[in-house]
Design an enzyme around this catalytic site. Structure first.
Site, PDB file in Angstrom:
ATOM      1  N   SER A 120       0.788  -1.251  -0.065  1.00  0.00           N
ATOM      2  CA  SER A 120       0.005  -0.214  -0.097  1.00  0.00           C
ATOM      3  C   SER A 120       0.751   1.365  -0.001  1.00  0.00           C
ATOM      4  O   SER A 120       1.649   1.384  -0.994  1.00  0.00           O
ATOM      5  CB  SER A 120      -0.956   0.167   1.117  1.00  0.00           C
ATOM      6  N   GLU A 219      -1.983  -2.262  -7.970  1.00  0.00           N
ATOM      7  CA  GLU A 219      -3.072  -2.817  -7.081  1.00  0.00           C
ATOM      8  C   GLU A 219      -3.631  -1.499  -6.633  1.00  0.00           C
ATOM      9  O   GLU A 219      -2.989  -0.386  -6.715  1.00  0.00           O
ATOM     10  CB  GLU A 219      -2.745  -3.602  -6.042  1.00  0.00           C
ATOM     11  N   HIS A 286      -5.332  -5.222  -1.281  1.00  0.00           N
ATOM     12  CA  HIS A 286      -6.070  -5.082  -0.359  1.00  0.00           C
ATOM     13  C   HIS A 286      -7.191  -6.052  -0.282  1.00  0.00           C
ATOM     14  O   HIS A 286      -8.297  -5.749   0.713  1.00  0.00           O
ATOM     15  CB  HIS A 286      -6.595  -3.796  -0.054  1.00  0.00           C
TER      16      HIS A 286
END
Length: 315
Positions: A120, A219, A286
């Site tokens: 992330s 992502e 996630h």
């Protein structure tokens, strides 16, 4: 600081795997973590035979950041410089890694290679360490995805294998992931570079390595469609996606996929013009039960078999 380019690519190193008895340290380079969750994760790592300690400011809070920039940087640099620390675990992502990613002790990272583990927002650190330090990192975490009360055995096992073995990593596409619809055909080989789309876009011009010949991993979570479109447009029109070998698409989480023009359609528009193999549906991000990958390692993308195979070794 030297950038990662065609002249310095042979300096990229894979940190050695951990062994029982090794010490790891938790640091918080981004947003404040949940203390109880971190302590639960520490118990998992102790169960692997690892010794666990914590950065001085790991549970600090400075509004939406886990301490000031100087505090967060001091903890991360301290872990990179400490010869007893054999891997650095980030407690969470969130926001803030990008504020310090250009100021890391890259010389220490090169001198004593050790894995940084996170994803992330931590993508900014992975990219900067790869570009300026030639260091491969682990895109992964002890993360419980949507609807999961605890970290799944698949997530835990994948992280342990990435961290404590020298086995190649095989990531298999999942048909139930909406991004699997983006899969095309063909194969590609190149260094796996990327991670969170928001951070890849943020890193352009200062922390993003040259992507020529690379497999780009993307992502995303909780973005508006327009944000994805703007970020992909910027990456493409600025030439950052020129010369890619392939694209690996992970989990796009908290999006509405049943819209007439969904994020899948937006991504397809941007990816089709690249003319390279695309493999979607990868459980990286996630979503439910995400696994781990090595950012900076050589990978083989096979859209026919739905596999991304990440190779080990200083190559």
């Amino acid at each position: 600081m030297e950038s990662l380019n065609h002249e310095t690519v042979d300096r990229i190193v894979t940190p050695p795997p951990l062994r029982p008895g090794d010490k790891i340290r938790f640091v918080s380079p981004a947003s404040p973590p949940d203390r109880d969750r971190v302590l639960r994760h520490a118990e998992i790592l102790k169960g692997w035979g690892l010794r666990v300690d914590f950065g001085e400011h790991v549970f600090c809070k400075h509004d939406y950041l886990a301490g000031t920039d100087e505090e967060r940087l001091a903890d991360l640099d301290g872990a990179l410089r400490d010869p007893e620390v054999r891997a650095v675990f980030t407690t969470r992502g969130g926001k803030g890694s990008y504020r310090i990613a250009d100021r890391l002790d890259f010389a220490a990272a090169r001198r004593d290679p050790k894995f940084l583990i996170g994803f992330s927002d931590i993508t900014a650190l992975h990219l900067s360490l790869l570009k300026h330090g030639g260091l491969i990192g682990i895109h992964g975490a002890l993360f419980a995805g949507p609807g999961e009360e605890d970290v799944s055995p698949e997530t835990t096992g994948a992280l342990r294998r990435a961290l404590m073995t020298t086995d190649d990593i095989i990531v298999q596409s999942r048909a139930e992931e909406p991004t699997s619809a983006l899969t095309t055909s063909g194969t590609a080989t190149g260094r796996l570079v990327g991670g969170n789309l928001d951070m890849v876009a943020t890193a352009t011009g200062w922390a993003l390595p040259d992507l020529h010949g690379a497999i780009l991993l993307l992502e995303a979570v909780s973005l508006y469609r327009g944000q994805v479109d703007r970020q992909m447009t910027m990456l493409r029109k600025a030439g950052h996606l020129d010369g890619l070998a392939g694209v690996a698409i992970g989990q796009f989480t908290d999006f509405e996929f049943d819209l007439r023009f969904s994020v899948i359609d937006i991504l397809r528009e941007h990816l089709d013009v690249l003319g390279v193999p695309v493999l979607g549906g990868l459980p990286l991000g996630h979503g439910r039960s995400p696994v781990s990958a090595l950012i900076g390692a050589v990978a083989e993308l096979n859209a026919e078999t739905g596999t991304l195979t990440i190779r080990r070794g200083d190559i």
